[in-house]
Design a protein around this motif. Structure first.
Motif, PDB file in Angstrom:
ATOM      1  N   GLN A  43       7.999  12.054   6.779  1.00 19.69           N
ATOM      2  CA  GLN A  43       7.558  13.208   6.000  1.00 19.69           C
ATOM      3  C   GLN A  43       7.161  14.422   6.831  1.00 19.69           C
ATOM      4  N   GLY A  77      11.274   8.242   4.847  1.00 17.51           N
ATOM      5  CA  GLY A  77       9.809   8.429   4.868  1.00 17.51           C
ATOM      6  C   GLY A  77       9.275   9.149   6.104  1.00 17.51           C
ATOM      7  N   HIS A 117      -2.070  -5.817   8.319  1.00 12.71           N
ATOM      8  CA  HIS A 117      -1.449  -6.900   7.544  1.00 12.71           C
ATOM      9  C   HIS A 117      -1.506  -8.223   8.324  1.00 12.71           C
ATOM     10  N   GLU A 138       8.015   0.994  14.173  1.00 16.72           N
ATOM     11  CA  GLU A 138       7.225   1.092  12.943  1.00 16.72           C
ATOM     12  C   GLU A 138       6.471   2.432  12.846  1.00 16.72           C
ATOM     13  N   PRO A 144       8.962  -4.609   4.057  1.00 21.55           N
ATOM     14  CA  PRO A 144       9.066  -4.558   5.520  1.00 21.55           C
ATOM     15  C   PRO A 144      10.460  -4.067   5.924  1.00 21.55           C
ATOM     16  N   ASP A 167       8.952  -7.190  -5.856  1.00 21.92           N
ATOM     17  CA  ASP A 167       8.282  -7.598  -4.618  1.00 21.92           C
ATOM     18  C   ASP A 167       8.659  -9.049  -4.350  1.00 21.92           C
ATOM     19  N   ARG A 176       3.922  14.611   2.255  1.00 17.66           N
ATOM     20  CA  ARG A 176       4.582  13.631   1.373  1.00 17.66           C
ATOM     21  C   ARG A 176       4.805  14.229  -0.004  1.00 17.66           C
ATOM     22  N   GLU A 225      11.443   4.190   2.818  1.00 17.65           N
ATOM     23  CA  GLU A 225      10.381   4.374   3.800  1.00 17.65           C
ATOM     24  C   GLU A 225      10.938   4.179   5.208  1.00 17.65           C
ATOM     25  N   LYS A 226      10.284   4.832   6.152  1.00 13.52           N
ATOM     26  CA  LYS A 226      10.652   4.635   7.551  1.00 13.52           C
ATOM     27  C   LYS A 226       9.998   3.351   8.041  1.00 13.52           C
ATOM     28  N   SER A 251       0.812  -1.218   0.000  1.00 17.64           N
ATOM     29  CA  SER A 251       0.000   0.000   0.000  1.00 17.64           C
ATOM     30  C   SER A 251       0.849   1.273   0.000  1.00 17.64           C
ATOM     31  N   ARG A 252       1.868   1.354   0.826  1.00 17.26           N
ATOM     32  CA  ARG A 252       2.659   2.591   0.854  1.00 17.26           C
ATOM     33  C   ARG A 252       3.569   2.717  -0.360  1.00 17.26           C
ATOM     34  N   ARG A 303      15.364  -3.319   4.982  1.00 13.15           N
ATOM     35  CA  ARG A 303      15.743  -1.999   4.459  1.00 13.15           C
ATOM     36  C   ARG A 303      17.255  -1.772   4.358  1.00 13.15           C
ATOM     37  N   TRP A 349       3.953  -9.245   8.288  1.00 14.08           N
ATOM     38  CA  TRP A 349       5.229  -8.757   8.795  1.00 14.08           C
ATOM     39  C   TRP A 349       5.170  -7.835  10.016  1.00 14.08           C
TER      40      TRP A 349
HETATM   41  N1  LIG Z   1       5.664   7.299   5.780  1.00 11.22           N
HETATM   42  C1  LIG Z   1       4.479   6.837   6.156  1.00 11.22           C
HETATM   43  O1  LIG Z   1       3.635   7.571   6.658  1.00 11.22           O
HETATM   44  C2  LIG Z   1       4.160   5.386   5.962  1.00 11.22           C
HETATM   45  C3  LIG Z   1       2.823   4.965   5.941  1.00 11.22           C
HETATM   46  C4  LIG Z   1       2.565   3.601   5.772  1.00 11.22           C
HETATM   47  C5  LIG Z   1       3.617   2.702   5.660  1.00 11.22           C
HETATM   48  N2  LIG Z   1       4.897   3.159   5.686  1.00 11.22           N
HETATM   49  C6  LIG Z   1       6.033   2.217   5.606  1.00 11.22           C
HETATM   50  O2  LIG Z   1       6.041   1.560   4.354  1.00 11.22           O
HETATM   51  C7  LIG Z   1       6.561   0.248   4.519  1.00 11.22           C
HETATM   52  C8  LIG Z   1       5.578  -0.742   3.886  1.00 11.22           C
HETATM   53  O3  LIG Z   1       4.317  -0.644   4.515  1.00 11.22           O
HETATM   54  P1  LIG Z   1       2.996  -1.139   3.731  1.00 11.22           P
HETATM   55  O4  LIG Z   1       1.827  -0.817   4.575  1.00 11.22           O
HETATM   56  O5  LIG Z   1       3.034  -0.641   2.339  1.00 11.22           O
HETATM   57  O6  LIG Z   1       3.218  -2.709   3.754  1.00 11.22           O
HETATM   58  P2  LIG Z   1       2.669  -3.773   2.689  1.00 11.22           P
HETATM   59  O7  LIG Z   1       2.674  -5.100   3.336  1.00 11.22           O
HETATM   60  O8  LIG Z   1       1.403  -3.282   2.093  1.00 11.22           O
HETATM   61  O9  LIG Z   1       3.816  -3.740   1.570  1.00 11.22           O
HETATM   62  C9  LIG Z   1       5.079  -4.338   1.748  1.00 11.22           C
HETATM   63  C10 LIG Z   1       5.390  -5.115   0.489  1.00 11.22           C
HETATM   64  O10 LIG Z   1       6.739  -5.558   0.546  1.00 11.22           O
HETATM   65  C11 LIG Z   1       6.775  -6.877   0.018  1.00 11.22           C
HETATM   66  N3  LIG Z   1       7.984  -7.548   0.459  1.00 11.22           N
HETATM   67  C12 LIG Z   1       8.201  -8.293   1.558  1.00 11.22           C
HETATM   68  N4  LIG Z   1       9.482  -8.660   1.627  1.00 11.22           N
HETATM   69  C13 LIG Z   1      10.096  -8.145   0.539  1.00 11.22           C
HETATM   70  C14 LIG Z   1      11.417  -8.193   0.050  1.00 11.22           C
HETATM   71  N5  LIG Z   1      12.410  -8.808   0.722  1.00 11.22           N
HETATM   72  N6  LIG Z   1      11.686  -7.598  -1.123  1.00 11.22           N
HETATM   73  C15 LIG Z   1      10.718  -6.958  -1.815  1.00 11.22           C
HETATM   74  N7  LIG Z   1       9.437  -6.880  -1.389  1.00 11.22           N
HETATM   75  C16 LIG Z   1       9.143  -7.453  -0.212  1.00 11.22           C
HETATM   76  C17 LIG Z   1       5.483  -7.506   0.493  1.00 11.22           C
HETATM   77  O11 LIG Z   1       5.147  -8.643  -0.268  1.00 11.22           O
HETATM   78  C18 LIG Z   1       4.508  -6.353   0.321  1.00 11.22           C
HETATM   79  O12 LIG Z   1       3.918  -6.344  -0.947  1.00 11.22           O
HETATM   80  C19 LIG Z   1       6.774   0.058   6.011  1.00 11.22           C
HETATM   81  O13 LIG Z   1       8.113   0.292   6.333  1.00 11.22           O
HETATM   82  C20 LIG Z   1       5.925   1.123   6.642  1.00 11.22           C
HETATM   83  O14 LIG Z   1       6.408   1.610   7.854  1.00 11.22           O
HETATM   84  C21 LIG Z   1       5.191   4.477   5.826  1.00 11.22           C
END
Ligand SMILES: NC(=O)c1ccc[n+]([C@@H]2O[C@H](COP(=O)([O-])OP(=O)(O)OC[C@H]3O[C@@H](n4cnc5c(N)ncnc54)[C@H](O)[C@@H]3O)[C@@H](O)[C@H]2O)c1
Length: 446
Positions: free
Chosen positions: A196, A194, A234, A265, A143, A72, A366, A164-165, A49-50, A147, A252
């Motif tokens: 922001q 991230g 999740h 997180e 996750p 991914d 952002r 991303e953070k 999603s992010r 990172r 995760w």
């Molecule tokens: N800055 C913000 O305000 C904000 C908001 C939401 C999420 N985030 C950050 O974004 C990151 C992701 O969150 P999300 O909600 O999108 O999670 P998510 O689960 O929706 O997305 C993570 C994706 O990474 C994939 N993945 C897992 N392991 C992987 C790997 N080794 N290589 C490549 N892809 C891999 C997963 O299959 C998944 O599709 C987190 O670090 C979260 O903290 C930041």
């Protein structure tokens, strides 16, 4: 086809039909394209999603930005991300366009999704394969446990990084990120994190006033992330065919080696604001926490449900951070900076002798962040916020380490000497026992 269960024909047909959405902002578009018409190409690692949101943020924030590659762990996530990106509504729905406040979005102006099947990569090494693509900027949104290695690979390959953070889950990872940020600076590569809020207009105005001394000296600070969403965030029902590794990857947030726990997180955003106010990270932390209610948690991982941390900064000021996720409990989110002549809510208000209410605008931080980052790359002076986001993440990790062990810990010791490395011995699908929940007073400090 790079592990993606998608035929070339279906991909091409959908790409043609899609009329892919993208956007440009008339207010800045002309200016930027006049200065430098070159495209900036994005590659996304972690198509959740992010990650998808970050791609749309970037495309919305400046002209001549397109996404050319996706990576991914799982092919189904890439399929879902493409579907979302190609939806004509991608830039028009409530979640995205409405956030951009006063800025006008010409969503249909540019076809910005240029991903071909050859540029979709799945698996544990997808983050490396994507580096062969034409992407200039790699967005890292998997996750956070992955990172540090993803950042290093991207910087080694000469790519700008939007990470991303949080940027790590343990001190070993933080040390790697700090090195990568220095390497990025040497190579004149951008590094954006991230967190922001650093680009939020009200936060910027209030922090400037605090630093100018308009509310007096800082005597204390507080930050909170009390919510309920982490409980079910999740949290997928386990399928019988999933190995331990697949289950943990798909769920995760609930496993410390992947998310760092919710203090790292989520609360990292607010902890970063306290560090910003104080001018740097604290010198020590002492914390407590635990997990009091498992009944409402669909995934029984190894994260706490509540934390409290007292940080002490080098000037002796103490700051308090708390994070709690539980259903049917009150919510609270934000920060409070207590000064000798006033109290500031960094989201736009100072109470006290020189009271102040930020009048606006309130554009999406952002978006502002992406605009600044892309503009800095185009100017040849890329922004590097690597150290800042690493320090914010380290401060949150310090709080978690203190809560898990029950010990007061110095920041410098944790940053430079701790050997805590939560990553599994091998990265492969198969059995992966879950580390037990920490017990303060018994869990050892590593
Ligand atoms: N800055 C913000 O305000 C904000 C908001 C939401 C999420 N985030 C950050 O974004 C990151 C992701 O969150 P999300 O909600 O999108 O999670 P998510 O689960 O929706 O997305 C993570 C994706 O990474 C994939 N993945 C897992 N392991 C992987 C790997 N080794 N290589 C490549 N892809 C891999 C997963 O299959 C998944 O599709 C987190 O670090 C979260 O903290 C930041």
């Amino acid at each position: 086809m790079n592990g993606i269960s998608m035929t070339r024909r279906s991909f091409a047909t959908r790409t043609v039909q899609a009329g892919l959405a993208a956007a440009a902002l008339p207010s800045i578009a002309g200016e930027l394209s006049a200065r430098n018409p070159d495209k900036i190409r994005l590659g996304l690692v972690g198509c959740g999603s992010r990650g998808v949101g970050a791609v749309i943020d970037a495309i919305l924030s400046a002209p001549n930005v397109e996404v050319v590659a996706l990576a991914d762990m799982f092919p189904d996530k890439i399929e879902a991300a493409l579907k979302k990106l190609r939806s004509p509504q991608a830039g028009k729905n409530r979640d995205f366009a409405a956030q951009y406040g006063s800025l006008v979005v010409d969503w249909d102006r540019v076809d910005a999704v240029r991903v071909t099947p050859e540029c979709c990569f799945a698996g544990f090494d997808a983050h490396r394969k994507i580096l062969q693509s034409a992407a200039d900027v790699i967005i890292l949104a998997s996750p956070p446990g992955f990172r540090p290695q993803h950042i290093r690979a991207a910087v080694d390959a000469g790519k700008h990084v939007f990470a991303e953070k949080p940027v790590a889950v343990d001190p070993v990872g933080i040390r790697s990120v700090i090195e990568s940020a220095a390497l990025a600076a040497q190579k004149k590569l951008g590094f954006m994190g991230g967190t922001q809020l650093r680009f939020s207009q009200p936060y910027g105005e209030i922090l400037k006033r605090i630093h100018d001394g308009q509310a007096g000296e800082i005597v204390s600070a507080e930050c909170y992330w009390w919510h309920d969403y982490f409980v079910r965030w999740h949290a997928e029902a386990r399928k019988s065919e999933w190995s331990d590794m697949e289950f943990q990857l798909r769920c995760w947030p609930h496993f410390v080696w992947l998310s760092g726990d919710h203090i790292v997180e989520n609360l990292v955003h607010n902890i970063d604001v306290m560090n910003w106010a104080m001018g740097g990270p604290p010198k020590s932390a002492v914390a407590h926490g635990g997990h009091s209610n498992w009944d409402d948690w669909p995934v029984k991982g190894n994260v706490f449900d509540h934390f409290y941390v007292e940080y002490e900064y080098p000037n002796g000021v103490k700051a308090h951070a708390s994070s709690r996720h539980g259903l049917n409990c009150s919510h609270r989110l934000g920060e409070r900076i207590v000064c000798s002549r006033g109290v500031a809510d960094p989201n736009g208000r100072i109470l006290g002798e020189k009271a102040y209410d930020y009048p606006g605008p309130f554009d999406n931080p952002r978006f502002i962040q992406w605009r600044a980052f892309l503009e800095s790359i185009r100017k040849g002076a890329p922004l590097n916020f690597g150290r800042q986001v690493a320090e914010a993440t380290m401060t949150a990790i310090l709080g978690r380490m203190s809560a898990y062990t029950g010990r007061a810990i110095n920041y410098d010791w944790a940053l430079n000497r701790s050997q805590l490395d939560l990553s599994p011995k091998t990265q492969e699908f198969g059995p992966l026992p879950v580390e037990p929940l920490a017990v303060p007073g018994r869990t050892t400090l590593v």
